[in-house]
Write an enzyme that holds these catalytic residues in place. Structure first.
Site, mmCIF file in Angstrom:
data_model
loop_
_atom_site.group_PDB
_atom_site.id
_atom_site.type_symbol
_atom_site.label_atom_id
_atom_site.label_comp_id
_atom_site.label_asym_id
_atom_site.label_seq_id
_atom_site.Cartn_x
_atom_site.Cartn_y
_atom_site.Cartn_z
ATOM 1 C CG ASP A 1 0.467 -2.507 6.333
ATOM 2 O OD1 ASP A 1 -0.524 -2.735 7.043
ATOM 3 O OD2 ASP A 1 0.418 -1.825 5.287
ATOM 4 C CD GLN B 1 -6.846 -4.867 3.903
ATOM 5 O OE1 GLN B 1 -7.751 -5.670 4.100
ATOM 6 N NE2 GLN B 1 -7.087 -3.584 3.690
ATOM 7 C CB CYS C 1 -3.656 3.041 -1.624
ATOM 8 S SG CYS C 1 -4.898 4.284 -1.331
ATOM 9 C CE LYS D 1 -7.574 -0.541 6.201
ATOM 10 N NZ LYS D 1 -7.966 -0.277 4.824
ATOM 11 C CG HIS E 1 -1.901 0.959 1.431
ATOM 12 N ND1 HIS E 1 -1.659 2.257 1.799
ATOM 13 C CD2 HIS E 1 -3.238 0.850 1.275
ATOM 14 C CE1 HIS E 1 -2.810 2.907 1.865
ATOM 15 N NE2 HIS E 1 -3.786 2.085 1.545
HETATM 16 N N1 PMP Z 1 -1.758 -0.833 4.589
HETATM 17 C C1 PMP Z 1 -2.682 -1.627 4.068
HETATM 18 C C2 PMP Z 1 -2.299 -3.004 3.606
HETATM 19 C C3 PMP Z 1 -4.002 -1.178 3.973
HETATM 20 O O1 PMP Z 1 -4.940 -1.965 3.461
HETATM 21 C C4 PMP Z 1 -4.326 0.128 4.430
HETATM 22 C C5 PMP Z 1 -5.745 0.666 4.324
HETATM 23 N N2 PMP Z 1 -6.312 0.511 3.052
HETATM 24 C C6 PMP Z 1 -3.309 0.899 4.975
HETATM 25 C C7 PMP Z 1 -2.045 0.394 5.045
HETATM 26 C C8 PMP Z 1 -3.567 2.271 5.494
HETATM 27 O O2 PMP Z 1 -4.426 2.221 6.589
HETATM 28 P P1 PMP Z 1 -5.039 3.558 7.186
HETATM 29 O O3 PMP Z 1 -5.596 4.305 6.023
HETATM 30 O O4 PMP Z 1 -6.097 3.055 8.120
HETATM 31 O O5 PMP Z 1 -3.949 4.290 7.875
#
Ligand code: PMP
Length: 407
Positions: A201, A204, A365, A227, A124
């Site tokens: 990270d 997910q 993203c 999440k 991401h």
């Molecule tokens: N890393 C991953 C793998 C994600 O799926 C996301 C959220 N789509 C993020 C980071 C960022 O999370 P947040 O927007 O809640 O900070």
């Protein structure tokens, strides 16, 4: 084996019971954010109706109640992750904030000119850009673990990238764009062999896989409450004690200090050293209710439901002419990214919304991954345990109608 009572579970999620564009809502965008059970919504209003106060320094009853409830969520999180102590659980505003914290503190202190940071092609943007920023500032280099056509990281290529100049490896546990579960045990132990630290990270993974930070030998683990059926605006950073203690603070302000004077300031102990300012008290407390909620669901039954939804949807989607699933890793969570010959993903998303169906379309993203597959984007359906087979049937039917409408 035990199966979930889905009707009973769905009754716990108020948002699911509504019409969208004159059709019953089908929410298949759980990778973007999960829905909240009534227990979480109730915890939020109960806090504001009964306990609202600033925490830690107050001596009055409300301040004590708020402090106890806030710190109780930290205890629940330490148990949830099997962290060795509550001090190693730091509240942030989300995954993004946790990664930036580590980049700006651990990264600033440990990454120098000519050093390297490894990320993967599956990341991401929030696990790419903070590393690019610190690498640029320090004159360090970013190296990338390549990904196969199926969406699996190339571990042989990763091994070849590892060397003593690598200070940090930052990869996700699970890809948000295509659902791949990465072999983090191997990724972590290989990094440790060259003395590199690893940030995982978990944005997910936390809603789908059990995470034991000690068994996995995690250096840093970050995720977002939203999440995991909790509120937005709360995240968690777990770190090994020696790392967190040796890291400089991130933001300066109240709460993160021991003593302040104009001749110098000393910093507070963990975890407060990294929690400057009034935190998101209400949402942290409500996140505690989310943790209670998910942990009360038998985890095998939850995993079985999600696996069954994934298998069923995969099989039905594959039968649609011209549809190709992007990301066919053998280990994946209940996320399906797909493209259809000659159709823009966004057109599909817009038309499905007319049938009350929420999916995500675009680059998720993860533009470097889209570049790798030469795609502008995909359609992504992501499931949670409260989704049903009937919803998948209607989704597939409406997708077929959509494709007819688009010619
Ligand atoms: N890393 C991953 C793998 C994600 O799926 C996301 C959220 N789509 C993020 C980071 C960022 O999370 P947040 O927007 O809640 O900070």
């Amino acid at each position: 084996a035990e199966t979930l009572n889905i009707d009973q579970i769905r009754a716990d999620f108020p948002v699911l019971h509504q019409q969208v564009n004159k059709a019953p809502l089908i929410y298949f965008d759980n990778a973007a954010t999960t829905q909240k059970p009534k227990a979480v919504i109730d915890a939020l209003s109960a806090y504001y109706e009964q306990d609202n106060a600033n925490i830690h320094r107050g001596i009055h009853t409300l301040a004590e109640r708020a402090t106890t409830a806030y710190e109780l969520t930290r205890k629940k999180l330490a148990a949830f992750l099997n962290a060795p102590s509550t001090d190693q659980i730091i509240f942030t505003s989300g995954t993004t904030a946790g990664i930036n914290l580590v980049a700006q503190t651990f990264g600033r202190a440990n990454v120098g000119k000519g050093d390297q940071i490894i990320v993967s092609n599956l990341e991401h943007h929030s696990n790419i850009v903070p590393w690019q920023m610190i690498a640029e500032e320090k004159g360090a280099e970013i190296k990338v673990i390549p990904v196969s056509d199926a969406g699996v990281l190339d571990i042989e290529a990763y091994k070849a990238l590892l060397n003593p100049k690598v200070k940090l490896v930052a990869v996700n546990h699970v890809s948000n764009a295509i659902g791949t579960i990465n072999p983090i045990v191997e990724i972590i132990s290989l990094a440790h062999e060259v003395g590199a630290k690893v940030l995982i990270d978990g944005a997910q993974s936390v809603a789908h896989l059990a995470v034991d930070v000690q068994a996995l030998d995690m250096d840093f683990f970050v995720f977002s409450a939203h999440k995991l059926f909790g509120p937005t605006g709360v995240g968690v950073l777990y770190g090994k004690r020696d790392l967190l203690e040796s890291m400089p603070p991130y933001q300066g302000g109240g709460e993160m200090i021991k003593e302040v004077s104009f001749s110098g300031t000393t910093y507070n102990e963990l975890p407060y050293k990294f929690e400057a300012g009034t935190p998101n008290i209400a949402d942290v407390i409500a996140f505690g209710a989310a943790l209670d909620y998910v942990q009360a669901i038998p985890s095998e039954a939850l995993a079985a439901q999600e696996e069954a939804l994934l298998a069923y949807a995969t099989q039905k989607l594959q039968a649609i002419p011209g549809l190709r699933i992007v990301g066919t890793a053998p280990d994946k969570i209940a996320v399906i990214s797909f493209v259809i010959d000659g159709v823009h993903p966004q057109d599909i998303g817009v038309l499905l919304d007319k049938f009350g169906i929420a999916i995500r379309t675009g680059h998720h993203c993860a533009q470097p991954l889209m570049q790798r597959y030469e795609l502008v984007g995909t359609c992504r359906a992501s499931f949670a345990f409260y989704n049903t087979f009937e919803e998948i049937d209607r989704f597939v039917l409406c997708l077929e109608k959509t494709l007819q409408m688009l010619g």
